[in-house]
Design a protein around this motif. Sequence first.
Motif, mmCIF file in Angstrom:
data_model
loop_
_atom_site.group_PDB
_atom_site.id
_atom_site.type_symbol
_atom_site.label_atom_id
_atom_site.label_comp_id
_atom_site.label_asym_id
_atom_site.label_seq_id
_atom_site.Cartn_x
_atom_site.Cartn_y
_atom_site.Cartn_z
ATOM 1 N N VAL A 442 8.662 23.735 33.129
ATOM 2 C CA VAL A 442 9.944 24.322 33.533
ATOM 3 C C VAL A 442 11.068 23.392 33.087
ATOM 4 O O VAL A 442 11.039 22.190 33.388
ATOM 5 N N PRO A 443 12.042 23.890 32.349
ATOM 6 C CA PRO A 443 13.119 23.017 31.837
ATOM 7 C C PRO A 443 13.881 22.321 32.969
ATOM 8 O O PRO A 443 14.043 22.882 34.057
ATOM 9 N N ASP A 444 14.350 21.121 32.709
ATOM 10 C CA ASP A 444 15.114 20.367 33.708
ATOM 11 C C ASP A 444 16.337 21.140 34.172
ATOM 12 O O ASP A 444 16.713 21.074 35.356
ATOM 13 N N GLU A 445 16.968 21.879 33.260
ATOM 14 C CA GLU A 445 18.186 22.600 33.643
ATOM 15 C C GLU A 445 17.896 23.757 34.599
ATOM 16 O O GLU A 445 18.829 24.306 35.206
ATOM 17 N N ASN A 446 16.624 24.123 34.737
ATOM 18 C CA ASN A 446 16.253 25.182 35.691
ATOM 19 C C ASN A 446 15.860 24.630 37.061
ATOM 20 O O ASN A 446 15.451 25.376 37.932
ATOM 21 N N ARG A 447 15.971 23.320 37.216
ATOM 22 C CA ARG A 447 15.599 22.684 38.479
ATOM 23 C C ARG A 447 16.850 22.235 39.217
ATOM 24 O O ARG A 447 17.607 21.392 38.731
ATOM 25 N N ILE A 448 17.071 22.796 40.383
ATOM 26 C CA ILE A 448 18.185 22.390 41.243
ATOM 27 C C ILE A 448 17.624 21.349 42.202
ATOM 28 O O ILE A 448 16.864 21.666 43.119
ATOM 29 N N ILE A 449 17.960 20.097 41.985
ATOM 30 C CA ILE A 449 17.394 18.996 42.750
ATOM 31 C C ILE A 449 18.461 18.461 43.704
ATOM 32 O O ILE A 449 19.565 18.114 43.287
ATOM 33 N N ARG A 450 18.104 18.389 44.963
ATOM 34 C CA ARG A 450 19.028 17.933 46.001
ATOM 35 C C ARG A 450 18.451 16.708 46.709
ATOM 36 O O ARG A 450 17.237 16.599 46.895
ATOM 37 N N ASP A 451 19.321 15.806 47.098
ATOM 38 C CA ASP A 451 18.898 14.641 47.878
ATOM 39 C C ASP A 451 18.808 15.048 49.349
ATOM 40 O O ASP A 451 19.622 14.645 50.189
ATOM 41 N N GLU A 452 17.820 15.907 49.647
ATOM 42 C CA GLU A 452 17.702 16.516 50.971
ATOM 43 C C GLU A 452 16.242 16.474 51.431
ATOM 44 O O GLU A 452 15.315 16.380 50.629
ATOM 45 N N ASP A 453 16.055 16.615 52.756
ATOM 46 C CA ASP A 453 14.717 16.854 53.285
ATOM 47 C C ASP A 453 14.506 18.365 53.415
ATOM 48 O O ASP A 453 15.348 19.161 52.979
ATOM 49 N N HIS A 454 13.386 18.763 54.011
ATOM 50 C CA HIS A 454 13.003 20.179 54.040
ATOM 51 C C HIS A 454 14.045 21.035 54.757
ATOM 52 O O HIS A 454 14.479 22.072 54.242
ATOM 53 N N MET A 455 14.473 20.607 55.943
ATOM 54 C CA MET A 455 15.418 21.402 56.723
ATOM 55 C C MET A 455 16.810 21.388 56.102
ATOM 56 O O MET A 455 17.514 22.405 56.094
#
Length: 480
Positions: A442-455
Motif C-alpha cells: 500500500v503506497p505511503d500516500e494512502n496511509r493516514i498515520i496519526r500519533d494517537e492510541d486506539h481511542m
Amino acid sequence: MMQAPSVHQDTLFMTRTTLKPSTMHRILASPLGRPLASGVFNDLKLAMLPREFRMARARAAAFQHDEPEAFLAALGADQEAKRKLVEPAARALTELALRRKALRPVEETWERAMWEDLPIDASDLVALEEERRSLSERAIKPGMLFRFLWNEPSIAPTGFSVPAPVLALQRSADWLANPAELYAAPADPIDVTRSNAIPGPVGEEYLLRFHSPSPFTNGDVVTARVYEPAPGNADIPSFIFGSGLGMSYDLIRYWPEEDYMARRLAARGIRTILPESPWHGRRELPGCYSGEPYLARAPVSIFELFSAQCQEAAILVAWARENGSRKVGVGGVSLGGLVTQQIVGHCGGWPEAMRPDMAFVGAGSGHVDQVVALGHLSKLLGLTDAVRQAGWTDQLLAELRPLLDPPDTPSIDPEAIVACLGTRDSSTPFRLASDLLDRWRVPDENRIIRDEDHMALYTFLIRKPDVADRIAACLLSDAV
C-alpha cells in the motif's frame, strides 16, 4: 393519516420534516470537543471499558431474568454479592421493565411505518424515529441503572466460554487447509428487502434486511442502514462501512459512524451503507450484550464473525451494484477494519458483482492472534486471561493465523487501499498493522498515520473529515 406517538415531543420537534445530525456529534466535532481528543481522556475511556461492558452484560441478563436472584445468578455473582445486591437489583429490574414497556408500542408503530405501505407525513415519521431511538436508548443503554455492579469483583465484564484448543483446531482443520473456503462468497442468491425512507439531513435514509448466509449466525436477519446522497446525482458510488465492537447502531440516539462517516460521505455524493455486525445490535443473542459472543468464544468466534460479515458484505456490494453503483468500496474501523482486511484478502475469488473496488482499513492489524494474546484492549476486557486459562498458548493461537489473518497478497489494487493507523495504538498494534500494509504494498500516500492510541484515533475520525475526504476522493476518481 397515521399518527406517530408524541411522548416527550414538543410542537416544534413534531413539525420537523428531516432528521438532524446528533447534538452530541456537533459538540464532539466543535472546538468544545477538543479536550476529548486528549491522552488523559482516552486513558480514562479505556479504563472505563470493563465497567461499561459489565453494565452491558447486566442489561442483557435483565432482559432474560426479571427476578433479582435469577438475574444475579446469571451474572455469576457469589453468595455475598447476591445477599447485598438483591435489593438494588430488584429496583433496577423494575425500572428497566417500565422502560421496555414504554418502548414497545413505539417500536411496533415504527416497525409498521417503516415496513408496511402506510400513509404517514414526513414530520410524523421523523418524530417517530427520534422517539424510538430515545426510548430504545433508555432500555438498552440504561446508564447508571446498574451502577451498583460497577466494581463487583465476582461479576466479569464478559461471560467467557473459550473452546479448548485441541477440539477447536480439529474442527477448523479443513478451513486451515483451505482458508478461501471459510471466506467464500455466498453460493445462493439472497433476497434483500428495502424499507420505507426517512428524510435525513442529506438525503433519504432507509433500512435493508436479508437473511445472513453464514452457518455461524443460524440464518438470522441482517439489518443495514442506508444513507443516500441528495437526489439528482447520476452514477452514485456506494461505500459499506463496518463499526467497532459493542456498537448499538441506530438503537440509540448517537451512533458516531452515522454522522462522521455515512452523512459526511452522503454529502459528498456517495451512498453509504452501515451494516450491523453478527451478534450485535438487533442481532444480539439472548442473554448476551452487543458483540459479547465475539469475545466470549474467542479465538474461534473471531474468525466466525469475520467470515459471516465478509459474506454479508458481499451481498451488500452486489445490492449496491444492482441499484446503480458502478463503483463500490468497503471499509471499517477496529473490528470493522479487521473484517475489511479479510475482504481485501479473499474477494478475488468472489463473483465479479460482489467484489469491491476500493477499501478503507481503520485501526486494523496483522497477526490477529497476537492482538488476542497481547493487545491492550484484550487484556483490559479479560480476553487474554480467558484464552490462557483455556489452554491457548502463543504457539496454538498462531496455528489459527491462516483464518485470523488475510493473505499476504491483496485482491484489491494496493493503490485503491486507504488506511488510518495510530502509532501509539496498543490494542490493534501499529507495528503489526503497518507490516500488513507493507506486505500489501500500500503506497505511503494512502496511509493516514496519526500519533494517537486506539481511542484517540477513533476520536480523530469523529472530529475530522480527513478520512471521509480520502474515501470520497478514491470512489469519485476515475482511477478506481
